[in-house]
Design an enzyme around this catalytic site. Structure first.
Site, PDB file in Angstrom:
ATOM      1  CD  GLU A 163      -2.736  -0.154   5.594  1.00 21.92           C
ATOM      2  OE1 GLU A 163      -3.710  -0.081   4.836  1.00 21.92           O
ATOM      3  OE2 GLU A 163      -1.790   0.647   5.550  1.00 21.92           O
ATOM      4  CE  LYS A 177      -4.766  22.389  13.472  1.00 19.17           C
ATOM      5  NZ  LYS A 177      -3.934  21.635  14.375  1.00 19.17           N
ATOM      6  CB  THR A 204      -0.947  -0.007   1.213  1.00 19.27           C
ATOM      7  OG1 THR A 204      -1.787   1.132   1.156  1.00 19.27           O
ATOM      8  CG2 THR A 204      -0.205  -0.020   2.531  1.00 19.27           C
ATOM      9  CD1 TRP A 215      -9.189  19.725  13.167  1.00 18.42           C
ATOM     10  CD2 TRP A 215      -7.812  19.747  11.416  1.00 18.42           C
ATOM     11  NE1 TRP A 215      -7.958  19.343  13.609  1.00 18.42           N
ATOM     12  CE2 TRP A 215      -7.086  19.339  12.557  1.00 18.42           C
ATOM     13  CE3 TRP A 215      -7.147  19.831  10.197  1.00 18.42           C
ATOM     14  CZ2 TRP A 215      -5.729  19.018  12.511  1.00 18.42           C
ATOM     15  CZ3 TRP A 215      -5.799  19.509  10.152  1.00 18.42           C
ATOM     16  CH2 TRP A 215      -5.111  19.111  11.289  1.00 18.42           C
TER      17      TRP A 215
END
Ligand code: ADP
Length: 551
Positions: free
Chosen positions: A333, A442, A188, A447
């Protein structure tokens, strides 16, 4: 003397059992496979199982031992499918390499994995010839085809798959071994540094397959015709090569032609009822259907994920084409399933617009996997649907670390793995990804969700691809820039976009500028390459003279 153990049989969970079952109980169920030239090949699980055993014998004769890595550079077709069993079935490790990676990454990955054999599709011959001198571990190159597909002036010492199989009969019994044995390996991109290998086991793969086919998840059965559009090198095509035989479902393997017209033809002809793909595939497919007036009536369900699925795509597929979209959030994963949009009793009985709001989220946690959300101080965040937290996961099909311990230990003291994603979970248990940590914006310490901005952009019919990325601002540090690629022939101006977004977001969330490009950079797995956009547009605000007004 008493024991704490139950008295049940301790049979290991092994991948070979899927195909053995299919051969015995769904032997005549069809597999349809399309090669690079678009030719279709039809056979069944009985024949595939025989060929997988022949392959195992051939590999063992070549000296491949349990634990050795066998690599593929291949699209989704029947020979690649056979390798999922012929390699893993006797304990060797199938390493599915993504052929769309850069040469240097391919070399790095194959060397890191210490692959001993490389099986490749004919179309990748030039690529492999180019990198072969740097592949020091590979002992044999095998063409996934016939001997007559080997060019006369072939630059590599090459065997072919069919001749290899023809040397062996199928008199072979899959061995039993520890279910924790490695079965396949998939690299990955990782958040930092080199690609990292996720090493699946027979146990993790089996438990993941059991979990995702059930009614509470993908809801599949032997009556389905499954088409993995997500390629076999992207987290094992989201487990579909395992689910097909396990369920006795028909498998439709689309090969490398993933353009809308080819996919539509295959769906219609083979009556595909379920498919799995990233949103970009459906952007093209819907575009094609809308322009041509064609239908996909057999397709009752699509699992879409890998990046956020635009809510309008979910609505259009459902309302006009009768296809229910189960959005998945997952990662390599996680084998890859993390969450999936399934209906709860309460959500199913909501009126339409509210139900759609739930279905547009990333989904509910499936039994078997746990998720926790943590704030910056490492404290658990309330599942109130509004407070975002860093997502950590734990479960029997989640990675415990990377191959060869690359990147060091990943689990916390209680066995949780960080996902690199940030999200909220609402009281009904639905997850909403607000961002990937590396993609977060940000601004002035607050955020801004790139996913929310992008979803709003996708609500405009002219928009084909949308990416909200952070660009540099001297005062606010970062500000959002919206990068759009429009459908061919469509036109849209900045003011219309701004006006559209203004109704939906607080002022400080609105992008400081909107740019239109024709060449959205995409990753090898069909996602927008935001890192490229960030560096390309890093100084966009100053270059465009927008700093005075920005923020
Ligand atoms: P890569 O890192 O190469 O993209 P993966 O396919 O494993 O490899 O990507 C996993 C990541 O994709 C997740 O961590 C998440 O950021 C993103 N992702 C997957 N599914 C979704 C989804 N439905 N919505 C938003 N993001 C998603």
């Amino acid at each position: 003397m008493s024991s704490i153990y139950g008295l049940m049989q301790d049979r290991p969970l092994l991948i070979s059992q899927f195909l053995t079952y299919a051969e015995a109980y769904h032997g005549g169920r069809e597999i349809v496979s399309r090669d690079g030239d678009g030719n279709e090949f039809h056979y069944d699980y009985r024949q595939a199982a025989r060929r997988a055993r022949q392959l195992a014998k051939a590999l063992i004769r070549l000296g491949i031992k349990p634990g050795d890595r066998v690599a593929t550079l291949a699209a989704s077709h029947h020979r690649h499918f056979e390798m999922f069993y012929g390699v893993s079935g006797f304990g060797a490790v199938l390493h599915t390499v993504n052929p769309r990676l850069h040469d240097d990454q391919l070399v790095y990955i194959c060397e890191h994995a210490e692959d001993r054999i490389l099986f490749l599709d004919p179309e990748f011959l030039p690529l492999v010839a180019r990198i072969a001198p740097r592949l020091t571990c590979i002992e044999h190159f095998v063409l996934l085809g016939d001997s007559d597909e080997i060019p006369a002036d072939c630059p590599l010492p090459l065997n072919d798959y069919e001749s290899m199989l023809a040397c062996f009969d199928d008199d072979f019994a899959w061995p039993d071994f520890d279910e924790r044995t490695a079965s396949s390996l998939c690299y990955t991109s990782g958040t930092t540094g080199n690609p990292k290998g996720v090493l699946y086991s027979h146990r993790s793969t089996s438990l993941h397959a059991f979990a995702i086919c059930q009614n509470a998840a993908m809801g599949l059965s032997c009556l389905d015709a499954l088409m993995p559009i997500a390629p076999m090198y992207h987290a094992n095509a989201w487990s579909l090569p395992y689910l097909g035989p396990m369920l006795g479902a028909k498998l439709v393997l689309p090969g490398r032609r993933l353009d809308a017209e080819s996919l539509h033809g295959l769906i219609e002809r083979e009556q595909v009822s379920f498919c799995a793909a990233v949103p970009t595939i459906f952007i093209s497919l819907l575009d094609y259907l809308e322009r041509s007036g064609k239908r996909i009536d057999s397709l009752r369900k699509a699992t879409i994920g890998g990046t956020a699925v635009p809510p309008d795509m979910i609505k259009l597929l459902r309302d006009k084409y009768g296809c229910f979209v189960a959005q998945v959030w997952g990662m390599t994963e996680l084998s890859p399933l993390g969450t999936m949009t399934t209906l709860t009793h309460a959500v199913a009985s909501l009126p339409e617009p509210e139900r759609l709001r739930f279905l547009a989220l990333q989904g509910r946690v499936q039994f078997g996997l746990e998720i926790k959300l943590l704030d910056d101080a490492g404290q658990r965040v309330a599942h109130d649907g509004t407070t975002p937290g860093a997502m950590w996961v734990r479960g029997p099909w989640a990675a415990a670390g990377y191959f060869k311990n690359e990147g060091g230990p990943v689990l916390d003291g209680e066995g949780w793995m960080p996902t690199g994603d940030v999200g909220t979970i609402n009281p009904e248990g639905y997850l909403r990804i607000t961002d990937r940590m590396k993609d977060m914006i940000k601004s002035g310490g607050e955020w801004i969700s790139s996913v929310d901005l992008e979803n709003a952009a996708y609500a405009m019919p002219e928009v084909r691809l949308a990416a909200a990325v952070a660009v540099h601002h001297p005062r606010w540090d970062e500000r959002p820039l919206l990068v759009l690629q429009l459908h061919p022939g469509a036109s849209l101006d900045k003011e219309t976009v701004r006006h559209q977004l203004a109704g939906r977001f607080a002022k400080w969330w609105l992008p400081d500028d909107v740019v239109f490009i024709d060449d959205m950079p995409m990753t090898a797995t069909g996602k927008i390459r935001k890192a490229d956009l960030r560096s390309r547009f890093a100084d966009h605000l100053s270059q465009a003279g927008l700093l005075e007004t920005a923020g």
